[in-house]
Design a protein around this motif. Sequence first.
Motif, short mmCIF file in Angstrom:
data_model
loop_
_atom_site.label_atom_id
_atom_site.label_comp_id
_atom_site.label_asym_id
_atom_site.label_seq_id
_atom_site.Cartn_x
_atom_site.Cartn_y
_atom_site.Cartn_z
N THR A 59 0.81 -1.22 0.00
CA THR A 59 0.00 0.00 0.00
C THR A 59 0.85 1.27 0.00
O THR A 59 0.32 2.37 0.10
CB THR A 59 -0.94 0.02 1.23
N ASP A 60 2.20 1.12 -0.12
CA ASP A 60 3.08 2.30 -0.03
C ASP A 60 2.84 3.30 -1.15
O ASP A 60 2.78 4.51 -0.92
CB ASP A 60 4.56 1.86 -0.06
N GLY A 61 2.71 2.80 -2.39
CA GLY A 61 2.54 3.71 -3.53
C GLY A 61 1.23 4.47 -3.45
O GLY A 61 1.19 5.70 -3.64
N LEU A 62 0.15 3.76 -3.13
CA LEU A 62 -1.16 4.42 -2.98
C LEU A 62 -1.11 5.44 -1.86
O LEU A 62 -1.70 6.52 -1.95
CB LEU A 62 -2.23 3.37 -2.64
N GLY A 63 -0.40 5.08 -0.79
CA GLY A 63 -0.27 5.99 0.35
C GLY A 63 0.41 7.28 -0.07
O GLY A 63 0.01 8.37 0.34
N PHE A 64 1.44 7.15 -0.92
CA PHE A 64 2.13 8.36 -1.37
C PHE A 64 1.20 9.24 -2.21
O PHE A 64 1.10 10.45 -2.00
CB PHE A 64 3.39 8.02 -2.18
N ILE A 65 0.50 8.62 -3.16
CA ILE A 65 -0.40 9.40 -4.03
C ILE A 65 -1.46 10.10 -3.18
O ILE A 65 -1.74 11.29 -3.36
CB ILE A 65 -1.07 8.49 -5.10
N ASP A 66 -2.03 9.39 -2.23
CA ASP A 66 -3.06 10.01 -1.36
C ASP A 66 -2.48 11.17 -0.56
O ASP A 66 -3.18 12.14 -0.26
CB ASP A 66 -3.64 8.98 -0.40
N MET A 77 2.16 10.07 3.70
CA MET A 77 2.38 8.74 3.10
C MET A 77 2.26 7.66 4.17
O MET A 77 1.63 6.62 3.97
CB MET A 77 3.77 8.69 2.46
N LEU A 78 2.85 7.94 5.34
CA LEU A 78 2.81 6.97 6.44
C LEU A 78 1.36 6.65 6.84
O LEU A 78 0.97 5.49 7.00
CB LEU A 78 3.58 7.55 7.64
N VAL A 79 0.57 7.70 6.99
CA VAL A 79 -0.80 7.52 7.47
C VAL A 79 -1.69 6.92 6.37
O VAL A 79 -2.50 6.02 6.64
CB VAL A 79 -1.38 8.86 7.99
N HIS A 80 -1.51 7.38 5.14
CA HIS A 80 -2.39 6.88 4.07
C HIS A 80 -2.07 5.43 3.70
O HIS A 80 -2.98 4.67 3.35
CB HIS A 80 -2.33 7.81 2.86
N GLN A 81 -0.79 5.02 3.77
CA GLN A 81 -0.52 3.59 3.50
C GLN A 81 -1.17 2.75 4.60
O GLN A 81 -1.68 1.65 4.33
CB GLN A 81 0.96 3.28 3.29
N ALA A 82 -1.19 3.29 5.82
CA ALA A 82 -1.85 2.59 6.93
C ALA A 82 -3.36 2.53 6.69
O ALA A 82 -4.00 1.51 6.95
CB ALA A 82 -1.55 3.30 8.25
N ALA A 83 -3.92 3.62 6.17
CA ALA A 83 -5.37 3.65 5.93
C ALA A 83 -5.77 2.60 4.88
O ALA A 83 -6.81 1.95 5.01
CB ALA A 83 -5.79 5.05 5.47
N HIS A 84 -4.94 2.43 3.87
CA HIS A 84 -5.23 1.39 2.87
C HIS A 84 -5.13 -0.01 3.49
O HIS A 84 -5.90 -0.91 3.13
CB HIS A 84 -4.29 1.53 1.67
#
Length: 277
Positions: free
Chosen positions: A102-109, A243-250
């Motif tokens: 989920t790292d890439g999606l987290g970055f985009i978010d 990025m840290l929080v959004h990869q966690a959200a995914h």
Amino acid sequence: MTARFGVIGWPVAHSRSPLIHNYWLQQAGIDALYERVPVPPEADFRATLETLRAAGFSGVNVTIPHKEAAFTAVDTRDAAAEYLGAVNTICLTPEKITGHNTDGLGFIDSLQDAPERLTGPALVLGAGGAARAILGALIDAGIGDIRVANRTRARAQSLLDLAPASDGVRVFDWDDRAVAAQDARLLVNTTSLGMQGAPALDMPLDMLAPDALVADIVYTPLTTDLLARAQARGLTPINGLGMLVHQAAHAFALWLGHKPQFDTNLRDQLHKDLGEA
Ligand SMILES: NC(=O)c1ccc[n+]([C@@H]2O[C@H](COP(=O)([O-])OP(=O)(O)OC[C@H]3O[C@@H](n4cnc5c(N)ncnc54)[C@H](OP(=O)(O)O)[C@@H]3O)[C@@H](O)[C@H]2O)c1
């Protein structure tokens, strides 16, 4: 019965994932606990996962140094994990163990907080695991002109060789990073330069487009020298917390079916935890 989730790493004491996930679990009124799971590098990763599943864990995150071991230990993987050769999120069910990244999606978010549209040209500094995730996500987001500069050029080149659609990606020598920044509307630092205890990133910003986003995925400190300089020039700085929080959200969404919010309370707690008010 209280559901169990966790983060596997070595060391894992510094991980902010328990703070983030336990905040969301509590907020959603879910009877669950997210724990730190220290696992040494030499451990049999598949056996570890089976022990955790038997102990009632339904999902885990994976951090250094286990992301590649997790890739080989799972039964099936999503497309992002396949491309990256690394797994950061695992779903454990009685039937199977699935690996995701989920790292890439987290970055985009993390860019969505910025008013500007995500657009190219983009310059990615670095070619490690995080750079690979971000490069894949930028390609998926349709950015047509992506430049990559890394201290070890061969590593950047191998990253490009593995990209699924790399026509619009060019590799630059590290010494040419200022040239590579010409008119870029997104600059991303994925190197460890700028981290506490590491030298600052020596990167001139005057070649960037005047409305560029400058993202630094380093989050200790939250305001790196790069971001402070970007802010001073009127560019839009984006720190690594998103990025840290959004990869966690995914990851949370994969386990529990909905993507939680990065709200002000969580932001304040993380800023406090990271020592920045
Ligand atoms: N915000 C988030 O959610 C998030 C997620 C993942 C990672 N991160 C952060 O991102 C950073 C990179 O993580 P990673 O997993 O990709 O690490 P990695 O695989 O070890 O890659 C490190 C990168 O930094 C470069 N580098 C290191 N020292 C350098 C120096 N003195 N001069 C120039 N380049 C240098 C390396 O270049 P060479 O190839 O030449 O060695 C490589 O490109 C870390 O600070 C990590 O904490 C943040």
